[in-house]
Design a protein around this motif. Structure first.
Motif, PDB file in Angstrom:
ATOM      1  N   PRO A 100      -2.391  10.334  -0.074  1.00 44.74           N
ATOM      2  CA  PRO A 100      -1.359   9.883  -1.014  1.00 44.74           C
ATOM      3  C   PRO A 100      -0.105  10.740  -0.875  1.00 44.74           C
ATOM      4  O   PRO A 100      -0.194  11.962  -0.764  1.00 44.74           O
ATOM      5  CB  PRO A 100      -1.997  10.080  -2.391  1.00 44.74           C
ATOM      6  N   LYS A 101       1.040  10.101  -0.840  1.00 43.84           N
ATOM      7  CA  LYS A 101       2.311  10.817  -0.689  1.00 43.84           C
ATOM      8  C   LYS A 101       3.201  10.533  -1.900  1.00 43.84           C
ATOM      9  O   LYS A 101       3.160   9.448  -2.472  1.00 43.84           O
ATOM     10  CB  LYS A 101       3.041  10.345   0.585  1.00 43.84           C
ATOM     11  N   PRO A 102       4.031  11.517  -2.282  1.00 42.78           N
ATOM     12  CA  PRO A 102       4.934  11.289  -3.406  1.00 42.78           C
ATOM     13  C   PRO A 102       5.964  10.211  -3.074  1.00 42.78           C
ATOM     14  O   PRO A 102       6.257   9.962  -1.906  1.00 42.78           O
ATOM     15  CB  PRO A 102       5.599  12.654  -3.613  1.00 42.78           C
ATOM     16  N   HIS A 103       6.458   9.585  -4.116  1.00 42.51           N
ATOM     17  CA  HIS A 103       7.501   8.558  -3.999  1.00 42.51           C
ATOM     18  C   HIS A 103       7.016   7.317  -3.252  1.00 42.51           C
ATOM     19  O   HIS A 103       7.785   6.645  -2.582  1.00 42.51           O
ATOM     20  CB  HIS A 103       8.770   9.121  -3.351  1.00 42.51           C
ATOM     21  N   THR A 104       5.717   7.061  -3.304  1.00 44.38           N
ATOM     22  CA  THR A 104       5.142   5.841  -2.728  1.00 44.38           C
ATOM     23  C   THR A 104       4.345   5.152  -3.833  1.00 44.38           C
ATOM     24  O   THR A 104       4.006   5.779  -4.850  1.00 44.38           O
ATOM     25  CB  THR A 104       4.194   6.154  -1.551  1.00 44.38           C
ATOM     26  N   PRO A 105       4.019   3.870  -3.658  1.00 38.44           N
ATOM     27  CA  PRO A 105       3.236   3.174  -4.691  1.00 38.44           C
ATOM     28  C   PRO A 105       1.868   3.810  -4.963  1.00 38.44           C
ATOM     29  O   PRO A 105       1.308   3.621  -6.034  1.00 38.44           O
ATOM     30  CB  PRO A 105       3.066   1.766  -4.115  1.00 38.44           C
TER      31      PRO A 105
END
Length: 193
Positions: free
Chosen positions: A114-119
């Protein structure tokens, strides 16, 4: 020779294949990303199995002997059926080249991070044991000698997830790693979980 990045099946046109045929043929990388259409819809990659197979068939019919498929494991809502879908797609691509000369299928499996600024920034990341089980499940079932299966080190993915979503409170941990000799940890031969 011109090497292309991983491509979505819909972007591989006859003209692209024809143009790339003019030079030395490097491999083609196709990114289904998930093993089933259901899971591809979850991650907003609306590609059907049929489109993937048409793309692979087109590439192989035009003389390529190396093809690479890229998948992720541990995606949100993933089930065993999605892992079986990866196996099924691999087998289907292999069946396109039965008895038609030398062929190599490179398959890369990377854990979802999981990456920040993604859904999916707030989604759970699979733990180390869970990722190892998924990789073991796939490697025990993908046994064809024409397949070169690349499994990304799940320890690296777990650390990547921590770093991707960490904030300033993670800074002392990074300083401690450096103080204890951590250098070039992104290099396989220097990596120490």
């Amino acid at each position: 020779s011109l090497a292309m990045p991983s491509l979505r099946p819909g972007t591989v046109t006859d003209r692209l294949i024809e143009t790339l045929s003019l030079g030395k043929r490097s491999g083609f990388t196709i990114a289904p990303e998930a093993g089933t259409e259901r899971l591809r819809r979850v991650i907003n990659k609306k590609i059907t199995d049929s489109e993937i197979m048409q793309c692979c068939r087109k590439i192989l019919e035009n003389g390529w002997r190396t093809l690479k498929l890229y998948f992720m494991i541990g995606l949100p809502t993933e089930t065993k059926a999605d892992l079986d879908g990866i196996i099924s797609l691999i087998e289907s691509v292999l069946n396109l080249k039965k008895g038609k000369g030398k062929f190599r299928l490179n398959v890369t499996i990377s854990p979802f991070v999981p990456k920040p600024h993604t859904p999916f920034q707030w989604e759970r990341q699979c733990g180390l044991k869970e990722l190892e089980e998924k990789e073991r499940y796939l490697s025990e079932r993908v046994r064809d000698g024409r397949v070169n299966l690349h499994l990304r080190n799940p320890e690296v993915s777990v650390l990547e997830g921590i770093l991707a979503r960490g904030e300033e409170s993670l800074w002392p941990v990074l300083v401690d790693v450096v103080d204890r000799g951590g250098r070039f940890e992104g290099w396989t031969d220097h990596f120490d979980f």
